[in-house]
Enzyme design. Structure first.
Site, PDB file in Angstrom:
ATOM      1  N   SER A 118       0.803  -1.225   0.000  1.00 40.99           N
ATOM      2  CA  SER A 118       0.000   0.000   0.000  1.00 40.99           C
ATOM      3  C   SER A 118       0.837   1.276   0.000  1.00 40.99           C
ATOM      4  O   SER A 118       0.293   2.354  -0.179  1.00 40.99           O
ATOM      5  CB  SER A 118      -0.953   0.023   1.207  1.00 40.99           C
ATOM      6  OG  SER A 118      -0.257   0.335   2.387  1.00 40.99           O
ATOM      7  N   LYS A 156       1.579   4.474   7.517  1.00 40.78           N
ATOM      8  CA  LYS A 156       0.669   5.237   6.664  1.00 40.78           C
ATOM      9  C   LYS A 156       0.978   6.729   6.741  1.00 40.78           C
ATOM     10  O   LYS A 156       1.645   7.197   7.653  1.00 40.78           O
ATOM     11  CB  LYS A 156      -0.790   5.047   7.121  1.00 40.78           C
ATOM     12  CG  LYS A 156      -1.312   3.632   7.109  1.00 40.78           C
ATOM     13  CD  LYS A 156      -1.516   3.120   5.706  1.00 40.78           C
ATOM     14  CE  LYS A 156      -2.082   1.717   5.714  1.00 40.78           C
ATOM     15  NZ  LYS A 156      -2.070   1.113   4.383  1.00 40.78           N
TER      16      LYS A 156
END
Length: 201
Positions: A118, A156
């Site tokens: 991701s 993230k």
């Protein structure tokens, strides 16, 4: 320390053979062995530069103009705390601690191994080692190592607003993870991602 000891010791320190250096510099192993014996008087300038690059030292060290310890980076060891997800958050990072070397110029406190894809648009791939500076707060948009509900870890982009916290991927196929008091008990920033080291294939 004279040049023959510097060249041989540095090669051994890097775990390289005579053949490894010979291939990098474009000469025979016998030539490298001759250099390590101190016979560098007739070395070409391009070979000096290539040998210095292979040994990760300054060409000036080979020429005897600088101390090797002045030109080599000083490394420190940081603990590997386990895995962090680049995808859906993983369960608790494992507790078997190894240590990794990192250039001492970087202010980092621990590292993690990334699992998932991701964060690929930030150049972070599955298997990469990411080094993290321990801090509890970061600016919106920075890349954070985050712990969710005291057990799940992810890497993230971090955004905080009055509505809660958003953890954003660097891959459009993953939607942001929205966190607030209704769907999680706690969100803790463990630190700011500083640099990464790709896994060697």
């Amino acid at each position: 320390m004279d040049i023959k000891n510097i060249l041989k010791n540095r090669r051994i320190e890097l775990g390289l053979t005579l053949e490894d250096i010979a291939k990098k510099v474009g000469v025979s192993p016998a030539t490298v062995s001759r250099w390590e014996s101190g016979d560098i008087a007739n070395m070409r300038r391009d070979k000096i530069a290539m040998l210095a690059k292979s040994l990760q030292i300054s060409p000036a060290v080979i020429m005897g103009w600088e101390d090797v310890n002045m030109t080599r980076p000083q490394f420190k060891k940081v603990p590997m705390l386990g895995y962090a997800a680049a995808g859906q958050p993983l369960e608790d990072i494992n507790q078997c601690i190894d240590y990794y070397d990192v250039d001492g110029k970087y202010k980092v406190d621990f590292c993690i191994t990334v699992r998932g894809d991701s964060m690929i648009n930030a150049g972070i791939n599955d298997g990469d080692i990411v080094f993290v500076r321990k801090q509890s707060t970061i600016h919106n948009g920075q890349m954070a190592c985050v712990e969710i509900d005291n057990e799940r870890i992810c890497l993230k982009r971090f955004y905080e607003s009055p509505d809660g916290i958003s953890l954003v991927s660097e891959n459009p196929k993953y939607p942001p993870i929205m966190l607030n008091k209704h769907n999680c008990e706690s969100v803790k920033v463990l630190g700011l991602a500083i640099l990464k080291q790709s896994e060697i294939q």
